[in-house]
Design a protein around this motif. Structure first.
Motif, PDB file in Angstrom:
ATOM      1  N   VAL A 278      -4.164  -8.435  -4.492  1.00 38.71           N
ATOM      2  CA  VAL A 278      -4.022  -7.879  -3.178  1.00 38.71           C
ATOM      3  C   VAL A 278      -5.369  -7.234  -3.004  1.00 38.71           C
ATOM      4  CG1 VAL A 278      -2.648  -6.415  -1.694  1.00 38.71           C
ATOM      5  CG2 VAL A 278      -1.465  -7.758  -3.510  1.00 38.71           C
ATOM      6  N   SER A 279      -6.059  -7.677  -1.782  1.00 34.45           N
ATOM      7  CA  SER A 279      -7.258  -7.027  -1.565  1.00 34.45           C
ATOM      8  C   SER A 279      -7.130  -6.317   0.019  1.00 34.45           C
ATOM      9  CB  SER A 279      -8.146  -7.908  -1.345  1.00 34.45           C
ATOM     10  OG  SER A 279      -8.053  -9.131  -0.301  1.00 34.45           O
ATOM     11  N   SER A 280      -7.813  -5.247   0.167  1.00 32.10           N
ATOM     12  CA  SER A 280      -7.745  -4.768   1.349  1.00 32.10           C
ATOM     13  C   SER A 280      -9.317  -4.276   2.023  1.00 32.10           C
ATOM     14  CB  SER A 280      -7.159  -3.268   1.367  1.00 32.10           C
ATOM     15  OG  SER A 280      -7.832  -2.075   0.809  1.00 32.10           O
TER      16      SER A 280
ATOM     17  N   VAL B 262      -4.814  -6.538   4.992  1.00 34.86           N
ATOM     18  CA  VAL B 262      -4.582  -6.691   3.648  1.00 34.86           C
ATOM     19  C   VAL B 262      -4.315  -8.012   3.363  1.00 34.86           C
ATOM     20  CG1 VAL B 262      -2.970  -5.670   1.944  1.00 34.86           C
ATOM     21  CG2 VAL B 262      -3.674  -4.317   3.431  1.00 34.86           C
ATOM     22  N   LYS B 263      -4.719  -8.680   2.290  1.00 30.37           N
ATOM     23  CA  LYS B 263      -4.719 -10.174   2.106  1.00 30.37           C
ATOM     24  C   LYS B 263      -4.090 -10.318   0.763  1.00 30.37           C
ATOM     25  CE  LYS B 263      -8.255 -11.931   5.048  1.00 30.37           C
ATOM     26  NZ  LYS B 263      -9.339 -12.931   5.235  1.00 30.37           N
ATOM     27  N   PHE B 264      -3.248 -11.422   0.299  1.00 30.11           N
ATOM     28  CA  PHE B 264      -2.736 -11.789  -0.591  1.00 30.11           C
ATOM     29  C   PHE B 264      -3.471 -13.141  -1.097  1.00 30.11           C
ATOM     30  CE2 PHE B 264       1.142 -10.338   1.837  1.00 30.11           C
ATOM     31  CZ  PHE B 264       0.691  -8.962   1.747  1.00 30.11           C
TER      32      PHE B 264
ATOM     33  N   SER C 292      -0.894 -12.338   4.311  1.00 27.66           N
ATOM     34  CA  SER C 292      -1.709 -11.247   4.821  1.00 27.66           C
ATOM     35  C   SER C 292      -0.888 -10.408   5.596  1.00 27.66           C
ATOM     36  CB  SER C 292      -3.013 -11.636   5.571  1.00 27.66           C
ATOM     37  OG  SER C 292      -2.661 -12.018   6.721  1.00 27.66           O
TER      38      SER C 292
ATOM     39  N   LEU D 260       4.719  -2.918  -2.204  1.00 31.54           N
ATOM     40  CA  LEU D 260       3.282  -2.656  -1.907  1.00 31.54           C
ATOM     41  C   LEU D 260       2.999  -1.408  -0.933  1.00 31.54           C
ATOM     42  CD1 LEU D 260       0.129  -3.742  -2.033  1.00 31.54           C
ATOM     43  CD2 LEU D 260       0.810  -4.815   0.057  1.00 31.54           C
TER      44      LEU D 260
ATOM     45  N   THR E 229       0.075   0.521   1.427  1.00 31.25           N
ATOM     46  CA  THR E 229      -0.982   0.154   1.843  1.00 31.25           C
ATOM     47  C   THR E 229      -1.335   1.714   2.791  1.00 31.25           C
ATOM     48  OG1 THR E 229      -0.278  -0.798   3.903  1.00 31.25           O
ATOM     49  CG2 THR E 229      -0.866  -1.995   2.021  1.00 31.25           C
TER      50      THR E 229
ATOM     51  N   TRP F 249       3.202 -15.338  -0.014  1.00 30.24           N
ATOM     52  CA  TRP F 249       4.130 -14.370   0.181  1.00 30.24           C
ATOM     53  C   TRP F 249       4.508 -13.513   1.415  1.00 30.24           C
ATOM     54  CZ3 TRP F 249       5.813 -11.815  -4.340  1.00 30.24           C
ATOM     55  CH2 TRP F 249       5.248 -12.394  -5.510  1.00 30.24           C
TER      56      TRP F 249
ATOM     57  N   SER G 164       5.931 -10.849   3.736  1.00 27.99           N
ATOM     58  CA  SER G 164       5.915  -9.320   3.846  1.00 27.99           C
ATOM     59  C   SER G 164       6.820  -8.949   4.717  1.00 27.99           C
ATOM     60  CB  SER G 164       4.352  -9.020   3.956  1.00 27.99           C
ATOM     61  OG  SER G 164       4.233  -9.439   5.178  1.00 27.99           O
TER      62      SER G 164
END
Length: 373
Positions: A145-147, A153-155, A171, A194, A196, A218, A220
């Motif tokens: 996971v990146s922000s 926020v991306k998966f 995302s 998750l 955030t 994924w 969300s």
């Protein structure tokens, strides 16, 4: 605003900046040997401890592996074209726990994966439209996971990451401000919880569920939106049923999640004189001690939270000459002359003063006190 008023404001601001610069210069001289500083080329923006080594994401466009015992730099990872902001680890051999792959994110908007055995670059991914702020790996489900400052926020799917770059896997774009930090945990049913948090102090809780198909995705689902901070959340940790957060609103909050019964009293915030950028809850570490270490301004503070409703400040260290950016635990293991293993716990701090410093805990189990080498 008149030219005279504008000039006066500029002069006042310039005088204040000069005064701050001089105060920091004097403090740099006073603190130059505290905590056995390891001097860096740039500033450590992120740091992870593995064994006796510190892995840092540095503003000088590199990631480094540093021996905490000697202070020597053992490896340098070059390839980003802007400050490296975050790092994480993933298994080279899936589910082995070897953590031989280093993942880095940068202001250059990319995510890179490196082989720590060879320092070789495995892949580069154009990940976001703005700075990559933080990374989270959930190894059991092969999820990265990146922000970013782009508010997204991306998966990313890490399956077969040695053969191909991380693959986009979904995302979320519900934040209206840059997403500063994230945390998460895998659940027994294969889903992921998750967290955030953004620069407005908004914290969102998501349930991520993996969808079937040839390309992993994924889905969300927003579970909660929490607003217990007034502004930027600078760090978030989730463990043992609690969310630990630090904020620029000068507080640390410890919030049960999922929430308990309606009659459960919330813990009081840990208030500070300045914005808090770093937290280290020792109750969540191998020490399992009821203390929390916080970093605000250039100060490190130690709390006793054995009675959560009545937190007690045990002491402070005037640790750096510029803001503390991160706090981590290092459990040093060494052999004694008679062949026994000696274990010593240290707090590792990083700062905008360009140093990593090492602070030893000493004393009896319930009376740890911070002390420099």
């Amino acid at each position: 605003m008149s030219e005279i008023t504008a000039d006066h404001s500029y002069l006042l601001r310039s005088a204040a900046e000069l005064e701050l610069t001089e105060a920091r210069r004097q403090k740099a001289e006073r603190t130059k040997s505290l905590g056995s500083p390891i001097q860096l080329t740039g500033n450590a923006i992120d740091i992870q401890i593995r064994g006796n080594y510190a892995w840092i994401a540095e503003s000088a466009h590199v990631a480094k592996k540093i021996d905490l015992e000697t202070g020597k730099t053992l490896q340098i990872y070059r390839g980003h074209h802007a400050p490296v902001t975050c790092l994480a680890f993933y298994d080279r051999i899936p589910n082995s726990g070897d953590e031989k792959l280093l993942i880095t994110g940068s202001w250059d908007k990319t995510i890179k994966i490196w082989d720590t055995n060879t320092k070789g670059l495995i892949s580069t991914t154009a990940a976001h439209d703005d700075f990559v702020k933080t990374l989270l790996v959930v190894p059991s489900v092969k999820l990265l996971v990146s922000s970013s400052s782009d508010k997204i926020v991306k998966f990313w799917d890490l399956t077969d990451v040695l053969e191909k770059p991380p693959q986009p896997a979904g995302s979320v774009s519900a934040h209206s401000r840059p997403v500063e930090c994230i945390a998460g945990i895998a659940n027994v049913d294969g889903s992921v919880t998750l967290f955030t948090a953004d620069t407005m102090g908004v914290l969102k809780v998501w349930k991520l569920e993996r969808e079937g198909g040839p390309r992993p995705r994924w889905r969300s689902t927003l579970q909660d939106t929490l607003n217990h901070h007034r502004t930027r959340i600078t760090e978030i940790i989730y463990d043992a049923g609690y969310i630990w957060t630090a904020s620029s609103d000068e507080t640390v909050q410890v919030v049960p999640y999922p929430p308990g019964s309606s009659d459960q009293k919330p813990n009081p915030p840990l208030t500070h004189p300045l914005p808090v950028r770093a937290i280290l809850p020792l109750a969540l570490s191998d020490l399992e001690e009821p203390y929390i270490v916080t970093g605000y301004g250039d100060i490190i503070r130690l709390y006793d939270v054995s009675t959560p409703s009545e937190p007690e400040v045990l002491g402070e260290i005037d640790a750096h000459w510029h803001d503390v950016t991160a706090l981590r635990l290092w459990v040093q293991k060494s052999r004694t002359g008679d062949g026994k293993t000696r274990i010593e716990p240290w707090v590792i701090s990083t700062s905008l003063d360009g140093t990593i410093r090492r602070w030893r805990f000493s004393g009896k189990s319930i009376s740890w006190v911070l002390r420099y080498i």
